[in-house]
Write an enzyme that holds these catalytic residues in place. Structure first.
Site, PDB file in Angstrom:
ATOM      1  N   SER A  89       0.807  -1.229   0.000  1.00 28.06           N
ATOM      2  CA  SER A  89       0.000   0.000   0.000  1.00 28.06           C
ATOM      3  C   SER A  89       0.837   1.274   0.000  1.00 28.06           C
ATOM      4  CB  SER A  89      -0.936   0.008   1.218  1.00 28.06           C
ATOM      5  OG  SER A  89      -0.189  -0.013   2.424  1.00 28.06           O
TER       6      SER A  89
ATOM      7  N   SER B 252       2.749  -7.033   2.731  1.00 28.50           N
ATOM      8  CA  SER B 252       2.388  -5.936   3.630  1.00 28.50           C
ATOM      9  C   SER B 252       0.859  -5.818   3.749  1.00 28.50           C
ATOM     10  CB  SER B 252       3.049  -4.645   3.127  1.00 28.50           C
ATOM     11  OG  SER B 252       3.014  -3.636   4.091  1.00 28.50           O
ATOM     12  N   PHE B 253       0.268  -4.738   3.252  1.00 28.02           N
ATOM     13  CA  PHE B 253      -1.188  -4.636   3.150  1.00 28.02           C
ATOM     14  C   PHE B 253      -1.754  -5.861   2.442  1.00 28.02           C
ATOM     15  CE2 PHE B 253      -3.938  -3.660  -0.542  1.00 28.02           C
ATOM     16  CZ  PHE B 253      -5.164  -3.434   0.079  1.00 28.02           C
TER      17      PHE B 253
ATOM     18  N   ASP C 114      13.435  -4.411   8.486  1.00 24.40           N
ATOM     19  CA  ASP C 114      12.190  -3.749   8.054  1.00 24.40           C
ATOM     20  C   ASP C 114      11.810  -2.653   9.044  1.00 24.40           C
ATOM     21  OD1 ASP C 114       9.595  -3.072   7.203  1.00 24.40           O
ATOM     22  OD2 ASP C 114       9.095  -5.142   6.698  1.00 24.40           O
TER      23      ASP C 114
ATOM     24  N   HIS D 270      11.940  -3.521   3.868  1.00 24.70           N
ATOM     25  CA  HIS D 270      10.562  -3.914   3.576  1.00 24.70           C
ATOM     26  C   HIS D 270      10.398  -4.446   2.157  1.00 24.70           C
ATOM     27  CE1 HIS D 270       6.352  -4.053   4.524  1.00 24.70           C
ATOM     28  NE2 HIS D 270       6.006  -3.228   3.564  1.00 24.70           N
TER      29      HIS D 270
END
Length: 292
Positions: A44, A117-118, A238, A266
């Site tokens: 995101s 992630s998202f 991260d 990340h």
């Protein structure tokens, strides 16, 4: 979206794939390779698209399997609501249904799912609500469990367009300074200011942003009940999503394994692209041939 197919045919933008109807809107989807299907769900960040997130992974996985990578609603080149700033258009339930609609439109009954992630939070929610549509899970730097929002994630979701801010975000995303160049900052900044992009992005994650972390978390009991073989991946350095998230997921999911990349932020799929692709391919290939 009427000119999407034409632009794709002319190869004017590699971020544009094919258009499929998902509910009441058109989704931009990359559909490459052949074999067992794998659905890739992006993160995101500002200006992100499926292609930007997965451009290194897609050709590697496509050597052995069918790779499906959609732009989730509010991101990339998927059709936006008439009012892109309508926050009600961007919910986990909406995104889960979109993912199911993509599979339905492409006549895919079951797929492996890789979420970043998202996208990891969305992958968990999809597997919980529609477990039969998912074969194996890969969760990379995943949201989806409770945690206190990091300064890095708060900065990502609080982005307002400028080259300076984009450069600062790249410094947060990547461990390797070699990846953080003025050219990349300029490219990602230009991506973030395409028509409708920032309006959607700002509507999704207004301050205070801890509530959006909380909204993406699935119930612990539901995660613990997942029967799927799951690969959990995280970068040790991260600064956006804490490594503790992946440790938690590896503890809650009975059939999980955890892989941590050192000297990695990340962007596991970019900073360790070949290693990540091999790890994912080997994990998914275990399910390709039934055990005797």
């Amino acid at each position: 979206m009427a000119d999407l197919s034409e632009r794709n045919t002319l190869n004017l933008n590699p971020e544009i794939g094919r258009s499929v109807v998902t509910g009441g809107f058109a989704t931009n989807v990359h559909d490459v390779g052949s074999g067992a299907p794998v659905l890739l769900i992006h993160g995101s960040g500002p200006g992100v698209s499926a292609w930007a997130n997965w451009r290194l992974l897609m050709p590697m996985l496509a050597q052995t399997r069918r790779v499906i990578a959609p732009d989730m609603r509010g991101f990339g080149f998927t059709e936006r609501p008439a009012n892109p700033a309508d926050a009600n258009a961007y919910t986990m339930a909406t995104w889960v249904q979109q993912a199911v609609d993509v599979l339905d439109a492409l006549q895919i009954e079951q797929a492996d799912v890789v979420g970043n992630s998202f996208g990891g939070a969305l992958t968990l929610a999809l597997a919980i609500k529609h477990p039969q549509r998912v074969r194996r899970l890969v969760l990379m730097g995943s949201v989806g469990v409770p945690f206190a929002i990091t300064p890095g994630l708060d900065a990502v979701w609080g982005y307002t367009p400028s080259i300076t801010q984009m450069r600062e975000l790249l410094d947060i995303f990547a461990f390797s300074r070699a990846l953080v160049t003025d050219e990349l900052a300029q490219l990602r900044y230009q991506a973030s200011i395409q028509p409708g992009f920032q309006e959607s992005f700002a509507a999704m994650f207004p301050a205070p942003r801890q509530r959006w972390v909380d909204a993406m978390a699935s119930p612990e009991a539901a995660i613990r009940a997942l029967p799927h073989e799951t690969l959990v991946v995280h970068g040790r350095e991260d600064r956006v999503i804490p490594l503790a998230n992946s440790v938690t997921l590896s503890q809650w999911i009975a059939r999980a394994q955890l892989h941590v990349f050192g000297q990695c932020g990340h962007w596991t799929q970019i900073e360790h692209a070949a290693r990540f692709a091999t790890l994912v391919e080997n994990f998914l290939a275990e399910a390709d041939t039934p055990r005797g």
